[in-house]
Design a protein around this motif. Sequence first.
Motif, short mmCIF file in Angstrom:
data_model
loop_
_atom_site.label_atom_id
_atom_site.label_comp_id
_atom_site.label_asym_id
_atom_site.label_seq_id
_atom_site.Cartn_x
_atom_site.Cartn_y
_atom_site.Cartn_z
N ASP A 180 -20.57 13.45 -34.06
CA ASP A 180 -20.82 14.77 -33.48
C ASP A 180 -20.62 14.71 -31.96
OD1 ASP A 180 -21.60 17.30 -32.80
OD2 ASP A 180 -23.74 16.97 -33.22
N GLN B 79 -11.10 17.17 -32.30
CA GLN B 79 -10.66 17.47 -33.67
C GLN B 79 -9.15 17.64 -33.75
OE1 GLN B 79 -12.64 17.08 -36.23
NE2 GLN B 79 -14.24 16.61 -34.70
N ASN C 8 -15.19 19.49 -28.56
CA ASN C 8 -15.05 19.46 -30.01
C ASN C 8 -13.64 19.85 -30.45
OD1 ASN C 8 -16.20 19.10 -32.68
ND2 ASN C 8 -16.03 21.31 -32.89
N THR D 203 -20.40 17.22 -29.96
CA THR D 203 -21.03 18.34 -29.25
C THR D 203 -22.28 17.88 -28.50
OG1 THR D 203 -22.36 19.01 -31.16
CG2 THR D 203 -20.16 20.02 -30.92
N ARG E 46 -19.17 22.39 -25.00
CA ARG E 46 -19.29 21.72 -26.30
C ARG E 46 -18.08 22.04 -27.17
NH1 ARG E 46 -23.30 25.95 -27.36
NH2 ARG E 46 -22.51 27.35 -28.99
#
Length: 649
Positions: free
Chosen positions: A557, A131, A127, A559, A123
């Motif tokens: 999201d 990002q 992520n 994740t 995850r």
Amino acid sequence: MPMFLKRIAAKQIIAGITKIFKETPKENVEQIAVRLQYKALKGTKDDIKKYVKAVKEGNDAGVLKPKWGLRMQRLPDDILHRLTTAGQTKETITHDLVESEDFENFTLGIDGKNRPTVVLRQRSLINHTVQCILREKERYGITSPVLGYRFKDNVMTKQKFPQTIVIDFSSPNIAKEFHVGHLRSTILGNVLSNLLSTFGHNVIRINYLGDWGMQFGILGHAWLSHGSEEKLAKDPLGHLTELYVDMNKTISKEQKESKSKTSGSHRKAMQFYKDLENGESYAIELAERIKNISLPEYEKFYKMLGVKFDVISGESQYNDKCDDVIVRLANKGVLKTHTLMNKETLTFVKIDDDVTIKHEENASKSESSQEDKIPANWAVLQKADGTHLYLTREIASALDRLETYQPDQLLYVVENGQHAHFNSLIQVMKAMEHPFFLNKTVDDIQVKFGLVVGMKSRLGNVVLLGELIDSLKTEMKKRIRKSKTTMEIPEHEEDATLTNLATSGLIINDLMGNRRKFFKWDGWKNRLDIAVRWHYCHARLCRLEENTFCPLNLSADVTVLRDVYSGSLAFQLARYEDVLQQSIQHLEPHTLVQYIIALVDEISQYLNVHKIKDMDKTQGEAHLLLLHCSRIVLHNGMTLLGIKPLERF
């Protein structure tokens, strides 16, 4: 594991170490981070492959466990030694770091040799990657602290950054049609310039034209003997190339018949070149006319390939500076002269005995005596009639560039066979005691590439670029018409799109393998297929963002993405920085080409598995955001290679 993720781990390891010792380690924090990146074990993508196999065999539900991750890195031995000698055992280090809140996204384990190993959860892998791409966009992969360092033979040294780099590439001989032999230096030089400038260096791109020398003597005599204004108007470079090839054949035939290098046509060509060097108006005017005819023709191909230069110069600019080179060497006391059996006097610099120099064809060789052969360790600079050799003009141009730009690096993108020439250049500059060259070797200035096998322009057996591009466009048009997919090109965009696809295939074909290997011009149809896949993949991602039922949400999201394909694609995206670092460190663009091939394969597999229109909002937004980041990386990589990604296909 990809470098930027190692950097994240390195910072957190340093934070954990600092808490353990309650003081900053002796080494500079940035240096530790850099050392961790380089000393770390590489990521184990095999783990992903094993997991995919398990899923296919039905041994897993198809969802990665939350704590599943990839091996991150091993702490370097020297840092481990400092920690253990300070009273910390391997076990207590592991315990203290795991308990630290800095390791929210990581777990620690012990490897097979009982050493701490950092593991990143999937995850966090996805992520952090997403990002970072969203934050840096077109700068993704090039904002690294490693930029200011050189890491070689396990030694890390700080370097000046950014640097001023002069790069000489393409450099075709004037009056010859642009062929694939010119293409190698042009494509390679352009990509390397893109990489170096993208990484923040001040790059000066120079196209150093071959607009002087004995080749011009041959062409000048050929034009005066057989030139046709009518043919020149119809096909300028075609006619000039024809004249050059025919005159070379004539000279070769005469030399065989007379068993002498100095045949009638050869003497007349030499006289034209001598008149050119002496500034005779008729010779200068013809040379300028030929140059003005050639440049616009070359510009057409440079525009197709997306190649631009900061400076277009040529040998002719340095003819009047060659005497200065001779004077400077004479003042150093290293200049020598020797009179051959044919009474021709050569001016030269004696260099290392172990150097083999391929002397210019007309530096004078006598067939009558072995004693007249020019020793391999003579760098001949001037002949008895006062004419200078290519090496002399090369030295003059190098001196001018060093004075004008004050560069940190001087690079020449030239084929392998010119090693001896650049060795001569370096040796003569060392004899001149020029500080820039005192510690230089050939590999410091020459970016070598393999010769295009079987091509000699003087014999006329070359593949002309214009004809090749037309063939590629025709082939591509046939494939589109036969295609059963949704490939179609609007009529008003057809020529530009086909040209883009054709030049993309040329670039990929040229950069597929190690640049130093010999190059055969075949297999271009397969490369065209690769180019189509790249453009189609990029256009498909663009269309997906425009037409999907789920709008792009940059705050989605990610994740929630636990499937193996998401982890595998994120891992591929995270590798981008490593690939760029390898490409620029070794000046090897094929690393980037191979990466994009792998990335397109990952994206295609991902799209075949995941249908966003069938997902709920949370999952759909997360998958679309990961694909959006994939498009950014694909676009960045293709652009660095000089390819303009299609948005509609």
